[in-house]
Write an enzyme that holds these catalytic residues in place. Structure first.
Site, PDB file in Angstrom:
ATOM      1  N   ASN A  67       0.900  -1.173   0.000  1.00 43.80           N
ATOM      2  CA  ASN A  67       0.000   0.000   0.000  1.00 43.80           C
ATOM      3  C   ASN A  67       0.925   1.206   0.000  1.00 43.80           C
ATOM      4  OD1 ASN A  67      -2.344   1.305   2.459  1.00 43.80           O
ATOM      5  ND2 ASN A  67      -2.399   1.550   0.250  1.00 43.80           N
ATOM      6  N   ASN A 119      -6.230  10.388  -0.718  1.00 41.84           N
ATOM      7  CA  ASN A 119      -6.363   9.208  -1.577  1.00 41.84           C
ATOM      8  C   ASN A 119      -6.024   9.551  -3.023  1.00 41.84           C
ATOM      9  OD1 ASN A 119      -7.469   7.222   0.349  1.00 41.84           O
ATOM     10  ND2 ASN A 119      -9.260   8.567   0.421  1.00 41.84           N
ATOM     11  N   CYS A 163      -4.787   6.436   8.247  1.00 43.64           N
ATOM     12  CA  CYS A 163      -4.168   5.501   7.297  1.00 43.64           C
ATOM     13  C   CYS A 163      -3.170   4.632   8.066  1.00 43.64           C
ATOM     14  CB  CYS A 163      -3.466   6.270   6.181  1.00 43.64           C
ATOM     15  SG  CYS A 163      -2.667   5.181   4.971  1.00 43.64           S
ATOM     16  N   GLY A 164      -3.548   3.390   8.320  1.00 42.33           N
ATOM     17  CA  GLY A 164      -2.714   2.532   9.166  1.00 42.33           C
ATOM     18  C   GLY A 164      -1.359   2.244   8.543  1.00 42.33           C
ATOM     19  N   HIS A 219     -15.194   1.687   7.663  1.00 43.58           N
ATOM     20  CA  HIS A 219     -15.010   0.384   6.992  1.00 43.58           C
ATOM     21  C   HIS A 219     -16.292  -0.434   7.080  1.00 43.58           C
ATOM     22  CE1 HIS A 219     -10.613   0.684   6.446  1.00 43.58           C
ATOM     23  NE2 HIS A 219     -10.681   1.462   7.515  1.00 43.58           N
ATOM     24  N   ASN A 232     -14.794   2.507   3.014  1.00 42.68           N
ATOM     25  CA  ASN A 232     -13.880   1.448   2.562  1.00 42.68           C
ATOM     26  C   ASN A 232     -14.600   0.118   2.684  1.00 42.68           C
ATOM     27  OD1 ASN A 232     -11.167   3.048   2.431  1.00 42.68           O
ATOM     28  ND2 ASN A 232     -12.004   3.578   4.444  1.00 42.68           N
ATOM     29  N   GLU A 277     -10.541   0.198  -1.372  1.00 40.30           N
ATOM     30  CA  GLU A 277     -10.407   1.399  -0.567  1.00 40.30           C
ATOM     31  C   GLU A 277     -11.211   2.570  -1.132  1.00 40.30           C
ATOM     32  OE1 GLU A 277      -6.936   2.948   1.118  1.00 40.30           O
ATOM     33  OE2 GLU A 277      -5.872   1.045   1.216  1.00 40.30           O
ATOM     34  N   GLY A 303      -4.239  -0.832   6.476  1.00 41.96           N
ATOM     35  CA  GLY A 303      -3.961  -1.033   7.900  1.00 41.96           C
ATOM     36  C   GLY A 303      -5.184  -0.813   8.766  1.00 41.96           C
ATOM     37  N   GLY A 331      -8.139  -1.003   7.743  1.00 40.48           N
ATOM     38  CA  GLY A 331      -9.094  -2.042   7.359  1.00 40.48           C
ATOM     39  C   GLY A 331      -8.832  -3.353   8.076  1.00 40.48           C
TER      40      GLY A 331
HETATM   41  N1  LIG Z   1      -8.768   4.958   1.656  1.00 40.49           N
HETATM   42  C1  LIG Z   1      -8.807   5.252   3.093  1.00 40.49           C
HETATM   43  C2  LIG Z   1      -7.511   5.961   3.541  1.00 40.49           C
HETATM   44  C3  LIG Z   1      -6.288   5.048   3.459  1.00 40.49           C
HETATM   45  C4  LIG Z   1      -6.372   3.921   4.469  1.00 40.49           C
HETATM   46  C5  LIG Z   1      -5.470   2.727   4.224  1.00 40.49           C
HETATM   47  N2  LIG Z   1      -4.540   2.811   3.139  1.00 40.49           N
HETATM   48  C6  LIG Z   1      -4.801   2.243   5.501  1.00 40.49           C
HETATM   49  O1  LIG Z   1      -3.672   1.736   5.449  1.00 40.49           O
HETATM   50  O2  LIG Z   1      -5.463   2.352   6.572  1.00 40.49           O
HETATM   51  C7  LIG Z   1     -10.021   6.151   3.396  1.00 40.49           C
HETATM   52  O3  LIG Z   1     -10.428   6.935   2.525  1.00 40.49           O
HETATM   53  O4  LIG Z   1     -10.507   6.065   4.542  1.00 40.49           O
END
Ligand SMILES: N[C@H](CCC[C@H](N)C(=O)O)C(=O)O
Length: 291
Positions: A11, A67, A76-77, A171, A202, A220, A230, A232
């Site tokens: 990611n 994003n 964003c984890g 999520h 997500n 996502e 992360g 998620g």
């Molecule tokens: N697309 C996600 C943000 C990135 C989260 C993801 N890449 C992670 O690692 O948590 C959102 O709009 O909430």
């Protein structure tokens, strides 16, 4: 503008250090366009989005994440592990433990492995805080004081059972028999953009492999299919625990297409995430400000 491209289990984000690189600080309205331009693999660099490392008034540092489509997310984890590695390796962080402000709240990070010498951080643990479960906190339509656990909703003419969790970002989790057989590329955008979710969402699918192991794939919000998510993976463990698929409080191995994360929802209600992060490249971006 100087950047560092990094990834957490595939990611991948283009990171702009704003702490001492003033040319990386743009007008507020420019960041969505910058993320769309940088994320484009043909006319830009190619990534799942961009991350800004900024100073904070309430934590040691601040992380912002946009994003691929230019939308700004609250958390964003995988990005947090990349930022933690960057801050420690480049000696901004004086200790292996420090705090990072996100739009979803302040999180505490700990450099797990590789803190003996800089530029060698491999594994980072993040206290992602407590999940938010009420529909009003996701946010989603329905009784604002109820929690969405395995509730039926119809998308594209079929009924799917959703469990919804916010880790600062929203999520929707669906439990399936085979994550590789489920049409996530088709259903992901339908659920992401459903009117049920005023801020979109997500979409994750989970196959339970055992009381301490999950397979997880993600569509996502704002970036589409990614190799890992992360927040998620944290939401997947919370959702699977609420549905009694997992042993409570135990470390859970979550398998994502890009690799594994260890997630634990502890006795105090905090969700801990441990995993790797790494550099891909450094470079200078051709970008004309205020264009
Ligand atoms: N697309 C996600 C943000 C990135 C989260 C993801 N890449 C992670 O690692 O948590 C959102 O709009 O909430």
């Amino acid at each position: 503008m100087f950047f560092t491209k990094m990834h957490g289990l595939g990611n991948n984000y283009v990171v702009f250090n704003q702490l001492d690189e003033p040319e990386n600080i743009l007008e507020e309205h420019e960041y969505p366009d910058l993320s769309r331009y940088v994320s484009d693999v043909n006319f830009g660099i190619g990534s799942d989005g961009i991350i800004l490392i900024c100073s904070s008034n309430i934590a040691d540092f601040k992380m912002r994440i946009f994003n691929e489509d230019g939308s700004e997310a609250k958390n964003c984890g995988n990005g947090l592990r990349c930022v933690a590695k960057y801050l420690y390796d480049h000696m901004y962080a004086k200790s292996p433990r420090f705090s990072i402000e996100t739009r979803g709240g302040v999180v505490n990070v700990e450099i797990e492995e590789g803190f003996e010498q800089r530029q060698s951080v491999q594994s980072i643990t993040v206290d992602m805080g407590e999940p938010k479960l009420l529909k009003s906190m996701i946010p989603m339509k329905g009784d604002p004081f109820s929690i969405t656990i395995n509730e039926p909703y119809t998308f594209d003419g079929n009924v799917y059972y959703l469990t919804c969790v916010s880790m600062g970002n929203p999520h929707a989790i669906i439990f399936v028999d085979d994550v590789n057989a489920f049409p996530l590329e088709k259903l992901g955008p339908i659920i992401e953009n459903s009117s049920l979710f005023p801020e979109r969402i997500n979409v994750g699918i989970v196959q339970v492999k055992g009381p301490k192991e999950l397979d997880y794939r993600v569509w996502e919000r704002g970036s589409g299919m990614t190799m890992a998510c992360g927040t998620g993976a944290c939401a997947a463990v919370v959702a699977a625990t609420m549905n009694q698929y997992l042993e409570k409080y135990e470390p859970i191995i979550v398998h994502l297409p890009g690799g594994d994360l260890t997630i634990r929802w502890d006795e105090k209600g905090h969700v801990w995430k441990k995993g790797e992060a790494d550099y891909i490249c450094h470079g200078e971006l051709k970008y004309s400000k205020n264009k």
